[in-house]
Scaffold this active site. Structure first.
Site, short mmCIF file in Angstrom:
data_model
loop_
_atom_site.label_atom_id
_atom_site.label_comp_id
_atom_site.label_asym_id
_atom_site.label_seq_id
_atom_site.Cartn_x
_atom_site.Cartn_y
_atom_site.Cartn_z
N LYS A 70 3.31 2.92 -19.55
CA LYS A 70 2.07 3.66 -19.86
C LYS A 70 1.34 4.01 -18.57
O LYS A 70 1.62 3.44 -17.51
CB LYS A 70 1.18 2.80 -20.77
CG LYS A 70 0.73 1.49 -20.13
CD LYS A 70 0.09 0.55 -21.16
CE LYS A 70 -0.37 -0.74 -20.50
NZ LYS A 70 -0.85 -1.73 -21.49
N ARG A 117 -8.65 -6.29 -30.71
CA ARG A 117 -8.60 -5.04 -29.96
C ARG A 117 -7.85 -3.99 -30.76
O ARG A 117 -8.39 -2.98 -31.15
CB ARG A 117 -7.96 -5.25 -28.58
CG ARG A 117 -7.98 -4.01 -27.71
CD ARG A 117 -7.27 -4.19 -26.38
NE ARG A 117 -5.82 -4.27 -26.52
CZ ARG A 117 -4.97 -4.15 -25.50
NH1 ARG A 117 -5.44 -3.97 -24.27
NH2 ARG A 117 -3.67 -4.24 -25.70
N TYR A 172 -22.25 6.55 5.90
CA TYR A 172 -23.35 6.89 4.98
C TYR A 172 -24.37 5.76 4.90
O TYR A 172 -24.01 4.58 4.78
CB TYR A 172 -22.81 7.14 3.58
CG TYR A 172 -22.21 8.52 3.38
CD1 TYR A 172 -22.95 9.67 3.64
CD2 TYR A 172 -20.91 8.65 2.91
CE1 TYR A 172 -22.39 10.93 3.44
CE2 TYR A 172 -20.35 9.90 2.70
CZ TYR A 172 -21.10 11.04 2.97
OH TYR A 172 -20.55 12.28 2.77
C1 LIG Z 1 -0.22 -2.94 -21.23
C2 LIG Z 1 0.47 -3.69 -22.31
C3 LIG Z 1 1.59 -4.48 -22.04
C4 LIG Z 1 2.05 -4.79 -20.65
O1 LIG Z 1 1.19 -5.77 -20.13
P1 LIG Z 1 1.39 -6.41 -18.66
O2 LIG Z 1 0.29 -7.43 -18.58
O3 LIG Z 1 1.21 -5.30 -17.69
O4 LIG Z 1 2.74 -6.99 -18.61
C5 LIG Z 1 2.28 -5.02 -23.12
N1 LIG Z 1 1.85 -4.82 -24.40
C6 LIG Z 1 0.75 -4.10 -24.68
C7 LIG Z 1 0.32 -3.95 -26.09
C8 LIG Z 1 0.01 -3.52 -23.65
O5 LIG Z 1 -1.10 -2.83 -23.93
#
Ligand SMILES: *Cc1c(COP(=O)(O)O)cnc(C)c1O
Length: 373
Positions: free
Chosen positions: A46, A145, A267
């Site tokens: 992702k 979630r 800045y």
């Molecule tokens: C992002 C995600 C993962 C991967 O998690 P990591 O901590 O990067 O290994 C796995 N399952 C879900 C549902 C996620 O959102």
């Protein structure tokens, strides 16, 4: 680092070089497979493979034997699909927005269904197309979630016809504290997950993220879903990181000057030189994902010499205190290290109160990207 970057047409004169070690990615995939064995290991790609370019990265995992790929959005899945052979399955973690079901089905992409509403939408798409459609069911196990809530779970179990037309490939859930090996919440979530699993006998199970793989065999089930560990990030807090570094980031020096004690830098005049100071300006800034929160904290490295960040991080540049290097060491075009052997992603993340995930996915598109190995 033997690829000739001067021949790349894109990002000529870039302010930084992001080197991505494809061999290290493959090695990390293999290490996770060994650790998780006999469980299968998917790749979470992702957010454009955590910012590293899913189109480049996913085929590396495929070549290492990976056949299951998770993205967050349908758009990411559609973009990745042509990069993978047909036996590379792509799952959409966030599930589907209404009206996108037919597109997903026609592309042969598998949605993760997170609610009864998403189940109903997918089932009705299956009816319209007169074919069974594959899906993953996600259950919420104390994370609140994403996924079916306990009450939705009850409704589904009491009315199995809700799944008519759906070819159930996996049941899954996600760990809230998988990176904390000592957190008792992990066992509680596992107990919740076992109750879910008992209601779907014979359906393969996916539970562990990167950290979950290292919580032990109980957490691994049929298919693990690591992300960050594949990219070299630490899967577990408080223990040495077993993964190979994948990313190196070097920034170009664009100017060097010496200023007398009392001079203000950057800045807001947010830094005042306490001594005669050699200021090196580098061509990376917060628009390149180098957090503004690193103003007057953190550092770059030249070899093993630490070059503290002085003044505010600007959009396109950062000022460093290079006084500890002999005069003439740095000049226009010199490279200093931002991520590499002297400081890891986690080191930088800790300094600016974030996590390796956020840094990695923020690095952006202005660097010269150098894919090696
Ligand atoms: C992002 C995600 C993962 C991967 O998690 P990591 O901590 O990067 O290994 C796995 N399952 C879900 C549902 C996620 O959102």
């Amino acid at each position: 680092m033997n690829a000739d970057i001067s021949n790349q047409p894109d990002n000529q004169g870039a302010g930084g070089i992001l080197t991505i070690d494809l061999a290290a990615l493959a090695e990390n995939y293999r290490l996770l497979c060994e650790t998780a064995s006999p469980s299968q290991v998917a790749a979470v790609v992702k957010a454009d493979a955590y910012g590293l370019d899913a189109g480049r990265v996913a085929p590396v995992f495929y070549a290492a034997g990976c056949r299951n790929f998770f993205v967050a959005h349908l758009g990411e899945a559609l973009k990745l699909k042509p990069q993978l052979a047909d036996d590379g399955k792509i799952y959409v973690l966030n599930g589907l927005q209404p009206e996108t079901e037919a597109l997903c089905a026609q592309a042969g992409i598998v949605p993760v269904l997170n609610s009864l509403e998403q189940i109903a939408n997918w089932a009705s798409c299956a009816r319209r197309l007169s074919q069974a459609l594959p899906a993953v069911l996600q259950f919420d196990t104390c994370m609140s979630r994403l996924g079916l809530s306990p009450s939705e779970q009850e409704k589904l179990v009491s009315d199995p016809a809700l799944l008519d037309g759906i070819d159930l490939k996996l049941v899954m859930s996600h760990l809230a504290c998988g990176d904390e090996p000592l957190n008792a919440a992990n066992r509680k979530q596992l107990a919740c997950m076992r109750q879910v699993i008992a209601r779907f006998p014979g359906v393969p199970v996916s539970f562990a993220n990167s950290g979950g793989i290292f919580l032990g065999p109980d957490f691994r089930f049929d298919l693990a879903r690591p992300g960050i560990a594949l990219y070299g990030g630490a899967p577990s807090d408080g223990v040495p990181n077993p993964m190979k570094p994948v990313v190196r980031l070097d920034a170009r020096v664009i100017q060097v000057r010496s200023v007398p004690a009392g001079t203000l830098v950057g800045y807001g005049g947010a830094f005042e030189a306490k001594r005669e100071t050699r200021v090196a300006t580098i061509a990376v800034g917060y628009a390149d994902g180098w957090p503004r929160h690193l103003s007057n904290r953190g550092a770059a490295y030249f070899g093993t010499t630490r070059l503290p960040i002085i003044g505010r991080v600007s959009m396109d540049s950062i000022t460093l205190d290079a006084t500890d290097l002999p005069e003439g060491t740095l000049s226009l075009g010199s490279l200093v290290e931002l991520i590499g052997p002297s400081q890891t992603l986690e080191d930088v993340a800790t300094i600016c109160d974030t996590i390796a995930y956020e840094l990695l996915t923020s690095l952006g598109h202005r660097y010269r990207r150098n894919y090696v190995g």
